[in-house]
Design a protein around this motif. Structure first.
Motif, PDB file in Angstrom:
ATOM      1  N   UNK A  57       0.848  -1.196   0.000  1.00 36.36           N
ATOM      2  CA  UNK A  57       0.000   0.000   0.000  1.00 36.36           C
ATOM      3  C   UNK A  57       0.883   1.245   0.000  1.00 36.36           C
ATOM      4  N   UNK A  58       0.719   2.011  -1.049  1.00 41.63           N
ATOM      5  CA  UNK A  58       1.563   3.180  -1.214  1.00 41.63           C
ATOM      6  C   UNK A  58       0.633   4.405  -1.199  1.00 41.63           C
ATOM      7  N   UNK A  59       0.839   5.330  -0.268  1.00 38.88           N
ATOM      8  CA  UNK A  59      -0.087   6.461  -0.149  1.00 38.88           C
ATOM      9  C   UNK A  59      -0.227   7.257  -1.447  1.00 38.88           C
ATOM     10  N   UNK A  60       0.851   7.302  -2.202  1.00 45.03           N
ATOM     11  CA  UNK A  60       0.775   8.050  -3.470  1.00 45.03           C
ATOM     12  C   UNK A  60      -0.162   7.359  -4.461  1.00 45.03           C
ATOM     13  N   UNK A  61      -0.081   6.018  -4.463  1.00 44.84           N
ATOM     14  CA  UNK A  61      -0.960   5.253  -5.352  1.00 44.84           C
ATOM     15  C   UNK A  61      -2.417   5.438  -4.927  1.00 44.84           C
ATOM     16  N   UNK A  62      -2.646   5.377  -3.621  1.00 49.88           N
ATOM     17  CA  UNK A  62      -4.016   5.534  -3.120  1.00 49.88           C
ATOM     18  C   UNK A  62      -4.559   6.920  -3.504  1.00 49.88           C
ATOM     19  N   UNK A  63      -3.713   7.930  -3.395  1.00 53.30           N
ATOM     20  CA  UNK A  63      -4.156   9.275  -3.763  1.00 53.30           C
ATOM     21  C   UNK A  63      -4.407   9.361  -5.282  1.00 53.30           C
ATOM     22  N   UNK A  64      -3.576   8.681  -6.053  1.00 50.37           N
ATOM     23  CA  UNK A  64      -3.812   8.636  -7.507  1.00 50.37           C
ATOM     24  C   UNK A  64      -5.178   8.012  -7.804  1.00 50.37           C
ATOM     25  N   UNK A  65      -5.498   6.929  -7.087  1.00 54.72           N
ATOM     26  CA  UNK A  65      -6.791   6.256  -7.311  1.00 54.72           C
ATOM     27  C   UNK A  65      -7.927   7.210  -6.936  1.00 54.72           C
ATOM     28  N   UNK A  66      -7.765   7.908  -5.837  1.00 51.91           N
ATOM     29  CA  UNK A  66      -8.822   8.841  -5.406  1.00 51.91           C
ATOM     30  C   UNK A  66      -9.062   9.911  -6.489  1.00 51.91           C
ATOM     31  N   UNK A  67      -7.971  10.409  -7.014  1.00 56.68           N
ATOM     32  CA  UNK A  67      -8.112  11.454  -8.046  1.00 56.68           C
ATOM     33  C   UNK A  67      -8.717  10.887  -9.331  1.00 56.68           C
ATOM     34  N   UNK A  68      -8.302   9.669  -9.674  1.00 59.47           N
ATOM     35  CA  UNK A  68      -8.853   9.037 -10.886  1.00 59.47           C
ATOM     36  C   UNK A  68     -10.349   8.801 -10.710  1.00 59.47           C
ATOM     37  N   UNK A  69     -10.727   8.400  -9.508  1.00 60.23           N
ATOM     38  CA  UNK A  69     -12.141   8.182  -9.208  1.00 60.23           C
ATOM     39  C   UNK A  69     -12.907   9.493  -9.332  1.00 60.23           C
ATOM     40  N   UNK A  70     -12.341  10.547  -8.808  1.00 60.23           N
ATOM     41  CA  UNK A  70     -13.044  11.830  -8.851  1.00 60.23           C
ATOM     42  C   UNK A  70     -13.183  12.335 -10.292  1.00 60.23           C
TER      43      UNK A  70
END
Ligand code: NDP
Length: 484
Positions: free
Chosen positions: A318-331
């Protein structure tokens, strides 16, 4: 005493709307085809307000003040016509039949026309929010004539959800089937919204090994960001759930085949008729179909298509940067779904002669309905003065998309490389890219069409329609002169 409104059809939705009306001080006459439901409602909740029990439609009609208002909450389709046919001979001029079920808008257009010819009003009302919303305040999208809204509007506004600024999530949409149409598009957006959340979950689980319980915390945190919405909130709850039988994450014991009742499909069918490019919404409907329509093919393909990408390269911590990328992609994908829904409304308004106020429609979805989200207040703002050519082009969203795009591209590239399907993430990005592209291969398609069917094309540097004599001397001719 007379009732101000009658409700016929007292299954969950009708019963809860009747209770909501009574709790708001209206005297409500109750009717159901079989009286068990009427009695059950009165027994359990009769003390909540002023109800009048009726057993026949004649009794229902007789119990109402004039002009009568009858809310029909029976099963969508044939039963609505059956109830209308039984009611019509009992009613007087100017009485109002309100259909609050999930009726298909062409049916509503037909029914409104038929009843108007008989001197009656027919109001097709889109209601969203499920059982809970019906009881405590749904989002309400009424169509029908402006005149009938004068009579039913105040009641509907009273029982509707209230937005943060106190305004009711109910306003007259436009004539005949407009209310049911808007509810249908709401459901299309809902399908896409749910699918993009699903894709985000799948990516975090498959790429970064983030377990459901941990994802529940992530979604909870996301719900404090610009993604804040009912669907993100309930996603956190679903992911936190543990199966009592096996102790496994609840999500792992659910068969991965999505059902649908049909409103999403209607949205896509209607979009095809209108030529409205709601690509993400369509993909979300097809994603449900793909999950469930041919389980034998899915089973065989799991063994037969063995490039094994996820198994060999998919695991990362789990990489916080990846999670944030997913959040932005979702948005970003979510923004596209809403933009496509709004675009479809704008096209439909012109086609069906409805003066749809897109800012008002966005305002009705702020509370009470399934797609309620903080974002809707911003969408409402974006359409307030002059409607942008596309929602994404409103200054606030234009800037936002620029910030989101790098993450969006990274996440989709990763998904494609690892073999994880992200149909709505990727089709939404393709939509965004197609909008911004200076030259589309549509030019080549026009060339092909002219070649095989003499369908003609326009030139970038001259007016008119042209055709090339493909099977002759390859001369370009003006289509009008050549009579093609
Ligand atoms: P159902 O769709 O299950 O319908 C059941 C009701 O319809 C019962 O009262 C039943 O009477 C009556 N009915 C069925 N056929 C006839 C008929 N031929 N003549 C007279 N009455 C008939 O009820 P729901 O409460 O779930 O939904 C009502 C409407 O609301 C539907 O259009 C549904 O799609 C919509 N809906 C909307 C939701 C939302 O979030 N907005 C959520 C759920 C539903 P009986 O008891 O005698 O069988």
């Amino acid at each position: 005493r007379k009732a101000q409104i009658g409700v016929t059809g007292l299954a969950v939705m009708g019963a809860n709307l009747a209770r909501n009306l009574a709790r708001n001080g209206y005297t409500v006459a109750l009717h159901n085809r079989s009286s068990e439901k009427t009695d059950a409602l009165l027994e359990a909740h009769g003390s909540e307000g002023d109800f009048i029990r009726t057993e026949t439609l004649q009794e229902l009609v007789d119990s109402l003040e004039s002009p009568r208002r009858i809310l029909v909450m029976v099963k969508a389709g044939g039963p609505v016509d059956a109830v209308i046919d039984q009611l019509v001979p009992l009613l007087d001029k100017d009485d109002i039949i309100i259909d609050g079920g999930n009726s298909h808008f062409p049916d509503t257009i037909r029914r409104e026309k038929d009843l108007a010819e008989k001197g009656l009003h027919f109001v097709g009302v889109g209601v969203s929010g499920g059982e809970e919303g019906a009881l405590n305040g749904p989002s309400i999208m009424p169509g029908g004539s402006a005149k009938s809204y004068e009579s039913v509007g105040p009641m509907l506004e009273k029982i509707a959800a209230k937005a943060e600024d106190g305004s009711p999530c109910c306003a007259w949409i436009s004539t005949d089937g407009a209310g049911h149409f808007v509810k249908m598009v709401h459901n299309g957006i809902e399908y896409a919204d749910m699918q993009v959340i699903g894709e985000a979950y799948d990516l975090m689980r498959s790429v970064a090994n983030i377990e459901p319980a941990e994802q529940a915390e992530i979604f909870k945190q996301w719900n404090t960001t610009e993604l804040s919405s009912y669907l993100i909130e309930i996603t956190a709850e679903v992911l936190a759930q543990v199966d009592s039988k096996t102790g496994k994450p609840f999500i792992d014991v659910i068969v991965d085949q999505a059902g649908q009742k049909g409103t999403g499909r209607w949205t896509v069918q209607s979009a095809l008729d209108l030529g409205a490019p709601i690509t993400g919404i369509a993909e979300s409907v097809f994603a449900r179909a793909l999950s469930s329509s041919n389980s034998a093919a899915r089973e065989q393909a799991q063994k037969g298509f063995t490039d094994g990408l996820i198994a060999t390269t998919g695991v990362a911590t789990a990489d916080p940067e990846f999670v944030e990328d997913v959040r932005r992609a979702l948005f970003a994908s979510k923004l596209v779904s809403y933009a496509q829904g709004m675009d479809m409304l704008s096209i439909a308004g012109k086609e069906y002669g409805w003066d749809l106020k897109l800012d008002t429609i966005a305002s009705l979805w702020r509370e009470g309905c399934i797609i309620r989200a903080e974002l809707l207040a911003e969408i409402m703002e974006a359409y307030k003065d002059e409607a942008p050519a596309n929602m994404l082009l409103a200054p606030a969203f234009n800037k936002l998309m620029e910030e989101l795009v790098p993450s969006w591209r990274r996440v989709i590239s990763k998904a494609v490389a690892l073999g994880i399907p992200v149909p709505v993430f990727s089709s939404s990005l393709a939509y965004y890219d197609a909008l911004r592209r200076d030259r589309l291969p549509a030019a080549l398609i026009q060339g092909q069409r002219d070649y095989f069917g003499a369908h003609t094309y326009k030139r970038v540097d001259a007016e008119g329609d042209y055709h090339v004599m493909w099977s002759d001397d390859l001369r370009e001719v003006n289509a009008e002169d050549a009579h093609v």
